[in-house]
Design a protein around this motif. Structure first.
Motif, PDB file in Angstrom:
ATOM      1  N   ALA A  62       0.834  -1.204   0.000  1.00  0.00           N
ATOM      2  CA  ALA A  62       0.000   0.000   0.000  1.00  0.00           C
ATOM      3  C   ALA A  62       0.865   1.250   0.000  1.00  0.00           C
ATOM      4  CB  ALA A  62      -0.933  -0.011   1.222  1.00  0.00           C
ATOM      5  N   LEU A  77       0.837   4.198  -2.890  1.00  0.00           N
ATOM      6  CA  LEU A  77       0.623   5.619  -2.585  1.00  0.00           C
ATOM      7  C   LEU A  77       1.832   6.435  -3.005  1.00  0.00           C
ATOM      8  CD1 LEU A  77      -1.094   5.271   0.918  1.00  0.00           C
ATOM      9  CD2 LEU A  77      -2.177   5.858  -1.267  1.00  0.00           C
ATOM     10  N   LEU A 122      -5.477   3.385  -4.798  1.00  0.00           N
ATOM     11  CA  LEU A 122      -5.264   2.143  -4.057  1.00  0.00           C
ATOM     12  C   LEU A 122      -6.580   1.525  -3.606  1.00  0.00           C
ATOM     13  CD1 LEU A 122      -3.444   0.204  -2.266  1.00  0.00           C
ATOM     14  CD2 LEU A 122      -3.695   1.948  -0.463  1.00  0.00           C
ATOM     15  N   LEU A 154      -0.812   9.065   3.354  1.00  0.00           N
ATOM     16  CA  LEU A 154      -1.818   9.585   2.420  1.00  0.00           C
ATOM     17  C   LEU A 154      -1.540  11.034   2.065  1.00  0.00           C
ATOM     18  CD1 LEU A 154      -5.345   8.414   3.590  1.00  0.00           C
ATOM     19  CD2 LEU A 154      -4.166   7.897   1.454  1.00  0.00           C
ATOM     20  N   THR A 177      -8.275   6.153  -1.949  1.00  0.00           N
ATOM     21  CA  THR A 177      -8.098   4.818  -1.378  1.00  0.00           C
ATOM     22  C   THR A 177      -9.451   4.186  -1.083  1.00  0.00           C
ATOM     23  OG1 THR A 177      -8.063   5.614   0.911  1.00  0.00           O
ATOM     24  CG2 THR A 177      -5.946   5.483  -0.228  1.00  0.00           C
ATOM     25  N   LEU A 192      -9.063   4.620   3.678  1.00  0.00           N
ATOM     26  CA  LEU A 192      -8.072   4.416   4.732  1.00  0.00           C
ATOM     27  C   LEU A 192      -8.484   5.054   6.054  1.00  0.00           C
ATOM     28  CD1 LEU A 192      -4.564   4.362   3.098  1.00  0.00           C
ATOM     29  CD2 LEU A 192      -5.497   2.793   4.791  1.00  0.00           C
TER      30      LEU A 192
END
Lengths: 392, 392, 392, 392
Positions: free
Chosen positions: C91, C95, C101, C121, C127, C366
Motif C-alpha cells: 500500500a 501511494l 489504491l 496519504l 483509497t 483508509l
C-alpha cells in the motif's frame, strides 16, 4: 349466586379429559359466566377409564352404560368424546333427552350420520362441535382482518393438516383405519378441520375435485388398544417379527383437493396423516388483492401478515398474539406469552356454556358440522367420480 | 388415600392466580403425587384481591393481614406472590413458621435481602423460587444435550430477556421504577431469569463486567395501580397533558454484561424492559466445539439445534417439543402441540409439592436464588466500578 | 469516448479474482461511469497464480515482482489482494507512486501498520478498503432507516461475525494462526468487519472491554498452501496420523466485546472463526426507542424490521431487497431476486473507480480502516489489561 | 489454444443482457471449457437496444433485422431473448441455419408453436431452453436427494410461483396480457417453470385438473413500453385519471392445478402473477415416506430438509448452500456465501456451450420445453373442460 350446571361425560380418553378440565377452568378465565360446573357422572366401557374419571378427573361417579349418564336428571350438559363410531347414537340420545350437547368431531362417520344428528335438532337445542382451531386467538384475528377487508378481495386460499400420527408403518391397525370404525380416514379426521377453518374464514365451498391416496396399504393387527400417535420418530415402534399378520387399511391416508368457494376464490385443501416432516401442521394461507396472511398450528401463537403499502418496506410481519386478538386477553396479560392447545378447549367450553346459559346461538355447532360433512362428502364423491362435485 | 396439603397465598395478582391454578391442576398432570391441595386462605391488602381470591380462585377465606395466613395451622405450604418489597419479610415469616415456601423472584430487592432469607433456612426446609423458565421442556432438553456432550466443549453463551412491558414513555411511574419498591430494575426483574438459565445450562458465572442504561428518564406519576404492561403498541397510552407531573426513574431499563463462566466459557447477558421489537424474548444461544443450539420463549415449543456431521446437509434443525423432552409428555400426547406459559407453573408446583411430600431436594430453590442474586449484585457493582467484578 | 484506466493487481487468489471480475463487470451495472478498465498486469510469487492471471483473469502480463506492476506507467489503479503481511508495504508503494489504491482488509497486521499507511496519504489520494459488507443494499437501507430516525433514538446494538472456516481442529496451521503472518486472529480478520458496520450504522465507538479465547490451541503444521476453509463439515479433513507434529495457535479464535458508542448507545460485538453452527453469519441487530432491525449475511437479501405502531399488528417484517434499497436496482429489475457476494465487489469497484474519475471522497477508505484498526487495538489492549479501554 | 464461438443475440432487454454477461463470465467459473465467446452481432428493433448492445454489452455490431444476425457466418450460437411472440419464428430460423440455439421460455405461445419448433430439430442440433431454476445448486441437490431415496417413496408434491409483477391494477396493459402477444398468461410465463421443476424432480406428470382466474379484468392501455414489474409497492403507479381508457386482460392471472404424476404421487401446482405478499416466490415442497424437503427462490441459497430418525431431535434443517451442492463450488469457496440469480444464467451458458463443444446431450432443451408445454396445454384444456386431462 352462581348458576349450577351438571356435567356428564361419555368416553374417558384424551378428549374426555380435555373437556373436563375445560369445564373446571371456566371460572379462571370467564368469571362473568358465574357458573359452577358440577362433574356429575362419566361413562366408559373400560374399568380404567371409569377409575380415572373419578380419581383424576373428579366425577362424582362413573358408569359402564353411557345411557345412565344421559338420563341422569342432574346432568344438564353432555360431552361426547367416545370413539367416532359411537358419536351419532350418543348425540341423538343427548338431544332426545333435551340436554345441551358438546360433541367431538367428526359428528358421524360420514354425511349420513352427521345429517341424522342434525335432523334431530329441536328448537332451542344447544350444540357445540369440537372444531378446536376456530377459537385460536390469531385464527379469530385472521378472520377479523379478512372480514374487515384488510387483504382486499380474497383471491386464493390454501389449507392443510399434515400430521404424522400414522407415519410409522409398524403402527397398529386400529379402528381409525377401518371403514366401520372411522368412516373415511384423513378426510373425516383431518379434512373436516381444514374445511371448517376455510369456511369460517372465507365462507362456504361451492365445488371440489379431489384425489385420495393410501400411503401404507397394510398395517399389523393391533395387539391391544390402538395408539393414536405412532410416528416415525423417537421410540419408533419396532418392526414386528416376520410372521406378524397384517390387515388392510380401508381408508385414505391423504387427500388433495382443488376447490372453488361460493365467493369465487379458488384454493387447495390438503391432508395427510402419514406425513414425515410436519408433525401437527394445520394451517392456512390467504391471498387477497391488497395483502396476504398465513398461520400454522405448529406456531399457534404467531401470524404472518402482509399488508401492501407504498413504501419499499412492506414485508410479511410476524405478529405475535396479544390481548385484543380473539380471547387471548382472557389467558395472558401481555403479548407473546404462549397459550396452549388445552386453552382452546377452555374457550370452546366457555362459548358452549355461555350459549347454554343465555340461549344465544353458537358456532361451530351442528350446522357447521353438517356443512363440513357435506364438503367432505363431495370430496369422497369426487375421488370416486374423478369429476368436480358440488358441495350441496 | 390422597394426602392433603393446605395452601396459603400471600398476594392476589397475576402470579397469585397462576400459583393457585397450578395447585389445582396438579392431579391432572401428576396424578402419582396423590395429593389434594386445599386452598385454605389468601391474603391481600386490597378488598378486590380478597374478593377475587374467594370468588374466582376458590380460597376458603381471605385475610387483609398476611400473617394470619402464615400462622394458620391448616396451612402447610405458602406461596409468596406479593410485590417484591414484601418478599423478604414474608419469606422469613414462612420459614420461621416451619412451612414450605414457594416464593416468586426476585426473593429480595438485592443481594442483602436474598441472603437474609437464605440464612434463615433451617435443615429440611423446602423452598421453591419462581424461575419459571427452567422447566420449559425444551430448555430442560437443551440442558440434557449440553450435559451429554452433544455440543462438545462449550465455548460461548448468549442469554437475553428483551421485554417491552416498559416501552411506553407514557406508562405510569409505578413501584417497579423506584429503588424502594423494586431495588434494581431490569437486572432484578429480568436478568435474574437470564442468570438462572445460564447457570442451569452451563454452571456458575465467575466474573462479569456490565453497563446499565436508563432509556426513559422520567415517567408520569401513576394515577392508580401501576400497570405491568405498558407497551408501545395497541391501545398505546395517550401522552398525558402538558402539565402532567413526572418523576424520576431510579433504576436501569437495560443492562449488557460480558461474562466469564467458571468453566472457562465466555458470554453475553442482555436485558431490556423497554425494548421495541421483541415482546417477551427470553432466550439463549450456546456454541460448542461440535454443535450449537438456541431457544427463545417467543417460540417456547421449539429449539434450534445444530449438530456437526460429515455430510453437506448439516443445518440448524427446528426441533418441536414432543414427549420425551422434559415434562412435555405430562401435558400433550404427541409432538408439536403447544404448551402454555401457565403450564410451566404447573410443573413448578409439581416439583415443589413433590419435594414437600418426599423431602427430596429441589431446584431452583433459595440456593439458586442466592446464586442469581450474587451474579446480579456483581453486575450492579461492575456498572458502578467500571471493572470486572467477581461473582462471589 | 470512454476513459481508460489501467489496472494492476498484487496477489492472485480468491480476492484477486473478485477484484478483477468486478473491474470487468463495471460497465454492466454502472454504464454512466463510461470507463474502460484495462487489465495491465498482475503480480504473484507463484507460477500458477501468474498463469491464472493471464489465462483466466485476462491480464496482459504477470510479474513475479509486485513492484514492477506498481511502477508500470500504464497502471493507474492498484488492487492489493496479497496475504495480510504484505499489505502495508504494498500500500505504501502504491501511494508513493501516486496511484489509486484498493486494498483488502485488514490494511495492516495491527494498528501501527495501518496507521503507517494512513500517514502516507497525500492530498488527493484515492483509497478504498475492502469492507465488503457496507455496500449490501439492505445494509445501506438499514443505515438510511437509522439515519432517518425510523427507529427513534438508538439504545442498543449487537454485531457479530461467526464463521466456521477454522472450526476443524485438523485444519492446517497456516499463516492466519501466527502473529507474524496475520497479527491478531479473529479480531483483525472478522472483528474489523463488525466494527466497520457498527461505525457505519451508529457512528464511532467510544470505549470497549473485551475477552478473547483460543478454542483450538494446537493445529497440525500445514503441508502445502494453507486452506482458508477448513470446516467441521463435508469432506471434513481427516485427523492426521498419530505422529503428525502440531504447532501453537498464536492468536485468538474468538472475541467478545462490550462496547459504548460515542452516541451513548451500548452494545455487544462478537467474532468467532471456529464456530460450529453458523457458517458465515455476519450481522447486526439495532434497537431504538420506536423500532428495531436486524440483518445477517446468511440471508443477505432480507432485512428484519420492526416499526412500532398503535395497531395490534406490529411485528418484525421480513423485507426483501428491491430497487430503491442501496444499489440493488443496478443489478436486478424487481424485488426478491438474489444478488451475490461477488456483486458487492462490483459496487465497491464502482465507487472506487468513480472516486478515481471524479476525485470525490470515498468511504470506506483508509480513514475508515484506521478507525476500525483503532477499535480493534483497543479490544486487544482490553483483553490484556482486563479494563475498559478508550477507542482513541 | 481456446476455441472460438461466435455469439448472436436476438432481442436486447433484461434477458438479452443476462445471456451476454453469462457468455462473458464463462471463463471465470468454467475455465476448463477453454472457450472464447466473441460477441459478433445483436439484433433489436429499437435504436436504444442496438446502441446498448454495442456500447454496454460489447457486441461488435447491432442490426435492426434479426435475420442478418442468424445468417452471419461468424455466428455459431444464437440466443433468442425477444418477446414471446417472436420465439417460434426466430428459433426455427436458427435451427434452419444449423446453429446452436439458446431460447428463453416459453418457446412458443402455446403447445402448437413449441411443437413446431421441436419438430424442426435435426440430428445433432443443440438447444437450450431458459428454465433458469433447474440449475440452482440447492435445487440440483434436492433432486439428488430425491433420486438417492433420502426421502423414501415420494407421496406428495407442491410447486408454486407467486409473483407480484402484475399486482398493480394501474400497471399498463402490455403484450403480456393479450392472447396475441403472449398466448396464455401465468400458465405460460410462470407455470412452465413450475412444471419444469416438478418434472426434473419427480418425473413426468400424468394428468391434471385446473382452474384459472383473472384477478384484474381491465388495465389501462400502455402509454409506451410495457413495464414488466408493476407491483403494489414503492413508487406504486398512480391511478390514472378518471377518463383513462382501459382494455380487457385476455389471459389468466393465476392458476391452481391438482396433478397426478406418472409415478403415482399427487400434488398441487399454483401460479399467480398478481400476488400481493410473495414477490418472487418460486418453490416446491416434496413429501416422502421417510422425509421431506422444501425450497423457495426467495431464499435461493437455503434448503429445508427433514430426515426421519429415531431420536427425538429430528427437525427441518436449514441447509445452506456449500461446495458439493450442484455447481455452487464454481462460484464460492465456502458455505453460505450468496450466489445470484445472474449466476444461474452462467451455469446455463456453461452447459449450453459445453454441449456445443462436445455434442453431449443437454437438458433442459427443446424436449423439456415440449414436455412443459404439453402439461400447460393440458391445464388450459382442463380449465375449459372442467375435467381431468391427460398430459399427452
Amino acid at each position: 349466586m352462581s348458576r349450577r350446571l351438571g356435567v356428564g361425560l361419555l368416553g374417558v380418553g384424551w378428549m374426555g379429559a380435555l373437556h373436563t378440565r375445560a369445564y373446571r377452568r371456566l371460572t379462571d378465565h370467564y368469571p362473568e359466566l358465574d357458573v359452577r360446573c358440577e362433574l356429575v357422572a362419566a361413562a366408559d366401557v373400560g374399568e380404567s377409564g371409569r377409575r380415572r374419571a373419578v380419581e383424576e378427573l373428579g366425577y362424582a361417579r362413573a358408569e359402564p352404560d353411557w345411557r345412565a349418564v344421559v338420563d341422569d336428571p342432574d346432568v344438564d350438559v353432555v360431552s361426547v368424546t367416545a370413539p367416532n363410531a359411537l358419536h351419532r347414537e350418543m348425540a341423538l340420545a343427548v338431544l332426545a333427552a333435551g340436554k345441551a350437547l358438546w360433541v367431538e368431531k367428526p359428528v358421524g362417520r360420514g354425511l349420513a350420520e352427521t345429517a341424522a344428528v342434525a335432523a334431530a335438532l329441536g328448537p332451542g337445542a344447544v350444540t357445540a362441535v369440537g372444531f378446536n382451531y376456530r377459537t385460536v386467538p390469531l385464527v379469530e384475528h385472521a378472520g377479523a382482518l379478512v372480514a374487515a377487508g384488510a387483504l382486499g378481495r380474497i383471491t386464493g386460499f390454501r389449507g392443510w393438516f399434515l400430521n404424522d400420527y400414522a407415519s410409522n408403518p409398524w403402527g397398529p391397525l386400529n379402528w381409525r383405519f377401518s371403514r366401520d370404525g372411522a368412516g373415511s380416514g384423513a378426510l373425516g379426521d383431518l379434512m373436516s378441520h381444514v374445511v371448517d377453518l376455510a369456511t369460517a374464514l372465507l365462507g362456504p365451498l361451492r365445488e371440489v375435485v379431489a384425489v385420495t391416496d393410501v400411503a401404507i396399504a397394510r398395517r399389523p393387527y393391533a395387539a391391544g388398544e390402538g395408539e393414536h400417535f405412532a410416528t416415525l420418530g423417537p421410540g419408533a415402534l419396532e418392526p414386528p417379527g416376520d410372521d406378524v399378520p397384517t390387515g388392510e387399511v380401508e381408508n385414505e391416508d391423504s387427500a388433495r383437493v382443488l376447490a372453488r368457494f361460493a365467493s369465487g376464490a379458488s384454493g387447495f385443501l390438503e391432508v395427510d396423516r402419514a406425513a414425515v416432516g410436519p408433525h401437527c401442521s394445520l394451517g392456512f394461507e390467504i391471498h387477497g388483492s391488497t395483502g396476504s396472511l398465513s398461520w400454522d398450528f405448529e406456531r399457534m401463537n404467531e401470524l404472518q401478515l402482509y399488508l401492501a403499502d407504498t413504501t419499499g418496506d412492506a414485508g410479511y410481519r410476524r405478529v405475535l398474539a396479544r390481548p385484543g386478538h380473539g380471547d387471548y386477553g382472557r389467558f395472558q396479560p401481555g403479548p407473546a406469552i404462549s397459550m396452549s392447545y388445552d386453552d382452546l378447549k377452555v374457550i370452546e367450553a366457555a362459548r358452549f356454556v355461555g350459549a347454554v346459559l343465555t340461549g344465544d346461538p353458537l358456532a361451530p355447532g351442528l350446522a357447521e358440522a353438517l356443512s363440513a360433512a357435506r364438503a367432505v362428502d363431495a370430496m369422497e364423491r369426487s375421488a370416486a367420480s374423478r369429476a368436480w362435485e358440488a358441495v350441496a
